[in-house]
Write an enzyme that holds these catalytic residues in place. Structure first.
Site, PDB file in Angstrom:
ATOM      1  N   HIS A 180      52.794  49.526  -5.598  1.00  0.00           N
ATOM      2  CA  HIS A 180      52.482  49.900  -4.215  1.00  0.00           C
ATOM      3  C   HIS A 180      51.177  50.931  -4.222  1.00  0.00           C
ATOM      4  CE1 HIS A 180      52.862  51.003  -0.035  1.00  0.00           C
ATOM      5  NE2 HIS A 180      53.426  49.734   0.313  1.00  0.00           N
ATOM      6  N   ASP A 197      59.390  44.122  -0.704  1.00  0.00           N
ATOM      7  CA  ASP A 197      59.501  42.733  -0.853  1.00  0.00           C
ATOM      8  C   ASP A 197      59.999  42.309  -1.930  1.00  0.00           C
ATOM      9  OD1 ASP A 197      57.960  42.218   1.495  1.00  0.00           O
ATOM     10  OD2 ASP A 197      56.149  42.751   0.543  1.00  0.00           O
TER      11      ASP A 197
HETATM   12  N1  ACO Z   1      52.049  43.711 -12.268  1.00  0.00           N
HETATM   13  C1  ACO Z   1      51.522  43.909 -13.375  1.00  0.00           C
HETATM   14  N2  ACO Z   1      50.557  45.107 -13.313  1.00  0.00           N
HETATM   15  C2  ACO Z   1      50.360  45.766 -12.199  1.00  0.00           C
HETATM   16  C3  ACO Z   1      50.835  45.286 -10.840  1.00  0.00           C
HETATM   17  C4  ACO Z   1      52.026  44.287 -10.983  1.00  0.00           C
HETATM   18  N3  ACO Z   1      52.693  44.111  -9.836  1.00  0.00           N
HETATM   19  N4  ACO Z   1      50.436  46.320 -10.045  1.00  0.00           N
HETATM   20  C5  ACO Z   1      49.630  46.947 -10.585  1.00  0.00           C
HETATM   21  N5  ACO Z   1      49.666  46.790 -11.855  1.00  0.00           N
HETATM   22  C6  ACO Z   1      48.659  47.461 -12.784  1.00  0.00           C
HETATM   23  C7  ACO Z   1      47.026  47.025 -12.459  1.00  0.00           C
HETATM   24  O1  ACO Z   1      46.747  45.887 -13.342  1.00  0.00           O
HETATM   25  C8  ACO Z   1      46.311  48.327 -13.152  1.00  0.00           C
HETATM   26  O2  ACO Z   1      46.365  48.552 -14.185  1.00  0.00           O
HETATM   27  P1  ACO Z   1      45.350  49.137 -15.038  1.00  0.00           P
HETATM   28  O3  ACO Z   1      45.379  50.400 -14.431  1.00  0.00           O
HETATM   29  O4  ACO Z   1      45.569  49.191 -16.629  1.00  0.00           O
HETATM   30  O5  ACO Z   1      43.963  48.554 -14.818  1.00  0.00           O
HETATM   31  C9  ACO Z   1      47.123  49.290 -12.388  1.00  0.00           C
HETATM   32  O6  ACO Z   1      48.497  48.675 -12.351  1.00  0.00           O
HETATM   33  C10 ACO Z   1      46.984  49.792 -10.957  1.00  0.00           C
HETATM   34  O7  ACO Z   1      47.052  48.713 -10.062  1.00  0.00           O
HETATM   35  P2  ACO Z   1      45.953  48.589  -8.896  1.00  0.00           P
HETATM   36  O8  ACO Z   1      46.007  46.987  -8.478  1.00  0.00           O
HETATM   37  O9  ACO Z   1      44.438  49.430  -9.018  1.00  0.00           O
HETATM   38  O10 ACO Z   1      46.795  49.252  -7.625  1.00  0.00           O
HETATM   39  P3  ACO Z   1      46.457  48.985  -6.043  1.00  0.00           P
HETATM   40  O11 ACO Z   1      47.048  50.450  -5.647  1.00  0.00           O
HETATM   41  O12 ACO Z   1      45.115  48.591  -5.952  1.00  0.00           O
HETATM   42  O13 ACO Z   1      47.497  47.756  -5.756  1.00  0.00           O
HETATM   43  C11 ACO Z   1      49.257  46.373  -5.170  1.00  0.00           C
HETATM   44  C12 ACO Z   1      48.925  47.844  -5.163  1.00  0.00           C
HETATM   45  C13 ACO Z   1      48.128  45.498  -4.569  1.00  0.00           C
HETATM   46  C14 ACO Z   1      50.616  46.312  -4.288  1.00  0.00           C
HETATM   47  C15 ACO Z   1      49.579  46.011  -6.605  1.00  0.00           C
HETATM   48  O14 ACO Z   1      50.399  46.890  -7.070  1.00  0.00           O
HETATM   49  C16 ACO Z   1      49.962  44.719  -6.563  1.00  0.00           C
HETATM   50  O15 ACO Z   1      49.266  43.626  -6.811  1.00  0.00           O
HETATM   51  N6  ACO Z   1      51.148  44.042  -6.852  1.00  0.00           N
HETATM   52  C17 ACO Z   1      51.869  43.110  -6.597  1.00  0.00           C
HETATM   53  C18 ACO Z   1      51.872  42.343  -5.253  1.00  0.00           C
HETATM   54  C19 ACO Z   1      52.814  43.030  -4.320  1.00  0.00           C
HETATM   55  O16 ACO Z   1      54.148  43.174  -4.878  1.00  0.00           O
HETATM   56  N7  ACO Z   1      52.413  43.352  -2.949  1.00  0.00           N
HETATM   57  C20 ACO Z   1      53.050  43.848  -2.302  1.00  0.00           C
HETATM   58  C21 ACO Z   1      52.769  45.274  -1.787  1.00  0.00           C
HETATM   59  S1  ACO Z   1      53.970  45.895  -0.590  1.00  0.00           S
HETATM   60  C22 ACO Z   1      53.509  45.505   1.034  1.00  0.00           C
HETATM   61  O17 ACO Z   1      52.619  44.987   1.136  1.00  0.00           O
HETATM   62  C23 ACO Z   1      54.546  45.324   2.068  1.00  0.00           C
END
Ligand code: ACO
Length: 429
Positions: A307, A364
């Site tokens: 998140h 979610d």
């Molecule tokens: N699975 C695997 N790796 C992940 C995930 C995941 N679900 N989420 C983040 N990471 C990793 C990234 O690859 C990144 O790794 P790195 O530092 O080695 O490059 C690190 O964790 C940080 O991730 P970011 O994408 O920079 O974090 P950001 O805050 O931009 O994104 C987000 C948050 C979009 C929710 C992300 O965690 C994601 O894509 N999750 C899956 C989709 C999801 O469940 N979305 C619902 C959110 S809740 C809502 O909107 C109601």
């Protein structure tokens, strides 16, 4: 603590005031940055460090896992309040008295009919259309059927627009589902509560009565409350920014629905279930998918994990996980998908990749399992999220207009070609 922050640009020091919130959050007020520095701007892709507004609606502390609407904790609201009370709280700032709540509900019910011509629009969509696309279009179409613009200086006008959309939106949600299922586009039953009516409108078969299951009603009410607002997330920021151009409420909400649709935002609930089904179809090997999620060369992400703001735990996920157990237990549903979800969660919580990056299950991760137990089709999950988020979007739009916020218009740093002469077509390679 000092009241200003000092920034040195090109050897010149500039002072900017600090803004402090009621929960002691601190922001640097850079409203005058460009004028003070001769055009220097900040760059913050994804607005990870940018506060777009001051807001008195929702507080969340991502480190401590706190979520409060108008000061009330999400845990208490989910346990003790009804969705419509929470909607009133978010929009108008206080929990309603019984009299206020009754009037609010009566006014919403009075608006729960949509123009018959909306059926023609729905008929034009193919059954295969994604329900979120249909819902965004229908919400936008409401503007055409209700063209008078809202005078935001009139509380009465604003109130009328609010009850109108709260009345009509559940009909659009239900019709979106019914069209897909080839069912007649019926109205519900205004003698029922808001959430009960939503369920009846969605599921009533033409040839028999619809019996409400209190377990399902209670679970949906709770899910809608948990989704009702989440401060300046992607869809809410969209609603505020579209509304900041003085576009109307329905048009702003339609844009919010489109923003919510994406799998990185509200669309994650559909993506989670599709992921879990994919893992099941592939033999249920959660370890294989954990490895894929960690592999930087593999685009696969563990949907429902991580998140932008919660870097400890998502308080909504805690409530929803318990609710999923209760609902499935009470309805007698045994769902192998839930076992896969639990397995993935356990492995991720013990895995250094997820622990180091503070990736925890979000709201979610479990909501789809409950929706599935309620017989809601997977591609309708994000529509249910939109139904829950509606009061939050309305509250944020209203606050933005009442605060007379300026039009949202970010700046950029241009990185394209500098000036060059036009090249005639026969000279281009
Ligand atoms: N699975 C695997 N790796 C992940 C995930 C995941 N679900 N989420 C983040 N990471 C990793 C990234 O690859 C990144 O790794 P790195 O530092 O080695 O490059 C690190 O964790 C940080 O991730 P970011 O994408 O920079 O974090 P950001 O805050 O931009 O994104 C987000 C948050 C979009 C929710 C992300 O965690 C994601 O894509 N999750 C899956 C989709 C999801 O469940 N979305 C619902 C959110 S809740 C809502 O909107 C109601």
């Amino acid at each position: 603590m000092a009241n200003t922050a000092t920034l040195e640009v090109n050897g010149e020091k500039h002072e900017f005031p600090l803004v402090k919130g009621t929960e002691n959050e601190v922001g640097i007020d850079i409203k005058n940055l460009r004028s003070a520095t001769n055009g220097v701007v900040t760059i913050d892709p994804g607005y990870k460090n940018t506060g777009s507004c001051e807001s008195a609606i929702t507080f969340l502390d991502g480190e401590k896992g706190i979520l409060r609407y108008r000061g009330y904790s999400i845990e208490e609201l989910a346990e003790k309040a009804e969705f419509l009370e929470v909607a009133y709280l978010l929009i108008f700032g206080e929990l309603p008295t019984q009299e206020q709540l009754d009037k609010f509900h009566k006014d919403i019910k009075a608006q729960s009919v949509v123009d018959e011509d909306v059926r023609k629009i729905i008929d034009a969509f193919p059954k295969s259309a994604h329900p979120m696309g249909v819902l965004a279009s229908l919400t936008s179409a409401l503007t055409a059927f209700n063209p008078s613009s809202v005078n935001v200086n009139s509380e009465e006008d604003m109130y009328k627009a609010i009850v109108k959309i709260l009345g009509k939106f559940p009909v659009l949600v239900a019709w979106t589902l019914r069209k897909k299922q080839g069912l007649p586009l019926d109205y519900g039953d205004n003698s029922l509560g808001y959430v009960e009516n939503v369920l009846k409108m969605m599921f009533k078969q033409p040839n028999c009565e619809y019996e409400l299951d209190p377990i399902v009603v209670n679970a949906l009410d709770k899910l809608l409350i948990l989704h009702a607002d989440h401060e300046q997330n992607c869809s809410t920021s969209t609603v505020r920014i579209v509304g900041s151009s003085h576009a109307g409420l329905f048009a702003s909400l339609s844009a919010g629905i489109s923003a919510l649709w994406g799998p990185l935002h509200g669309g994650a609930n559909q993506a989670v279930l599709e992921m879990l089904e994919g893992i099941k179809a592939d033999g249920g090997d959660t370890k294989k998918y954990m490895a894929k999620a960690k592999d930087k060369d593999d685009p696969f992400r563990l949907m429902g994990f991580g998140h932008r703001v919660y870097k400890n735990f998502d308080p909504r996920a805690k409530i929803i996980k318990k609710s999923a157990d209760d609902v499935l237990g009470n309805l007698g549903v045994e769902d192998p998908i839930l076992d896969i979800a639990k397995g993935l969660e356990k492995e991720a919580l013990e895995d250094s990749y997820f622990v180091d990056r503070k990736l925890y299950p979000n709201v979610d991760f479990y909501s789809g399992i409950i929706y599935r137990a309620m017989n809601i089709p997977t591609d309708m999950f994000t529509v249910m999220f939109a139904l829950g988020r509606l009061p939050g979007w309305i509250a944020q739009w209203r606050e933005m207009r009442l605060n007379q916020e300026p039009i949202g218009r970010p700046r950029q740093i241009y990185t394209g070609e500098t000036h060059r002469p036009f090249k005639a077509i026969d000279k281009r390679s």
